[in-house]
Design an enzyme around this catalytic site. Structure first.
Site, PDB file in Angstrom:
ATOM      1  N   CYS A  78      13.414 -62.183  16.889  1.00  0.00           N
ATOM      2  CA  CYS A  78      13.746 -61.889  15.485  1.00  0.00           C
ATOM      3  C   CYS A  78      12.622 -61.091  14.832  1.00  0.00           C
ATOM      4  CB  CYS A  78      13.974 -63.178  14.700  1.00  0.00           C
ATOM      5  SG  CYS A  78      15.402 -64.148  15.235  1.00  0.00           S
ATOM      6  N   CYS A 126      11.704 -67.664  15.893  1.00  0.00           N
ATOM      7  CA  CYS A 126      12.320 -66.764  16.878  1.00  0.00           C
ATOM      8  C   CYS A 126      11.472 -65.517  17.109  1.00  0.00           C
ATOM      9  CB  CYS A 126      13.727 -66.392  16.415  1.00  0.00           C
ATOM     10  SG  CYS A 126      14.507 -65.065  17.337  1.00  0.00           S
TER      11      CYS A 126
END
Length: 312
Positions: free
Chosen positions: A57, A54
């Protein structure tokens, strides 16, 4: 001079040396209940659900870590990799990453999804601290609390506070010197030397670290002399006018944890001859005062007696 209650001290020091923060941890299904639900009864716990693939993230996580570190231990960050802990993510209905939940008192109280700017994350953390009934401690407040803990010989507690200071300011020589003093107080001389050796020349030359080194030097000499305590007690008792014997006894007493007795022995040396051996007794006394700290009860009493002696 080691304290049996400070068994956790070395773990804290090692965590600091490794650059880790005890307020920022990785959590799995096995310890989620302990590290998040139960821990949130003590302080707010922020849970960051993330995944290695991600991109957002990777943007959010360092911002979260920075803001949590700046809170000085008032909040905790638990990071959950959803690829490895799918059951938790499903239970909390995490539909995308990053997703952040905040827990207080065992219950989720706030949260957001997606990457956020640092200002928004900081406001999020500040709200949690306020909601929990506290505020993030300033560095000065933390250093004062650590000093109080050292004066009370609570070296593990002081060390934990210094960890929080370094989380906010990794260059704090006050906290570095404090950690050395904690190790010294716990009798962990070699780890203290190792920590000192790992510092830059500039850090080593700072006043807080230099003061800590003086305390370490004194403690090492005292520990070595403590093995001769009985012998030196006998020498001093055999001749009440033997200044050298009483001076040597003071160092052994200090090394054996008998600080008040060491101070009294040095004061006795000065009463016999204030200028003996180029003022050695007074200088040694000041070293002990410095090592114990200005707020230590025996130092306060000792300074009062020293003043009476010098100005009588």
């Amino acid at each position: 001079m080691a304290n049996a209650g400070d068994q956790g001290l070395m773990v804290l020091i090692e965590q600091n040396a490794a650059g880790s923060d005890v307020s920022i941890i990785d959590v799995s299904s096995q310890d989620f209940m302990t590290e998040v639900i139960e821990a949130s009864n003590e302080k707010p716990v922020i849970v960051d659900f993330w995944a290695p693939w991600c991109g957002p993230c990777k943007q959010l996580m360092p911002v979260l870590e920075k803001c949590v570190a700046e809170a000085g231990g008032a909040v905790k960050l638990a990071k959950v990799n959803i690829d490895e802990n799918q059951a938790i993510a499903a239970q909390l209905r995490v539909q995308s990453v990053p997703t952040v939940y905040a827990f207080i008192g065992g219950q989720p109280v706030d949260g957001f999804a997606g990457a956020q700017p640092e200002s928004a994350v900081r406001q999020f953390v500040d709200r949690l601290v306020e909601q929990a009934g506290g505020a993030a401690s300033s560095v000065d407040d933390l250093l004062a609390a650590a000093e109080d803990a050292i004066n009370a010989r609570e070296f593990a507690s002081a060390s934990a506070i210094y960890q929080d200071v370094l989380a906010q300011n990794p260059e704090s020589t006050e906290a570095m010197g404090g950690l050395i003093r904690c190790l010294t107080g716990a009798g962990e001389f070699k780890p203290a030397r190792d920590m000192l050796a790992a510092m830059t020349d500039e850090m080593q030359a700072s006043d807080p670290v230099q003061q800590a080194v003086k305390s370490l030097d004194m403690a090492e000499r005292g520990a070595e002399a403590a093995g001769r305590l009985a012998e030196l007690e006998a020498r001093a008792a055999a001749d009440a006018k033997d200044i050298q014997a009483r001076y040597d006894l003071a160092l052994a007493q200090y090394g054996a944890g008998m600080s008040e007795e060491a101070i009294e022995s040095l004061l006795a040396c000065m009463r016999m001859d204030r200028s003996w051996n180029d003022d050695a007794a007074r200088l040694q006394l000041l070293e002990i005062f410095n090592a114990l700290g200005p707020a230590a009860p025996e130092v306060i009493a000792g300074r009062r007696k020293l003043s009476s002696l010098l100005f009588s």
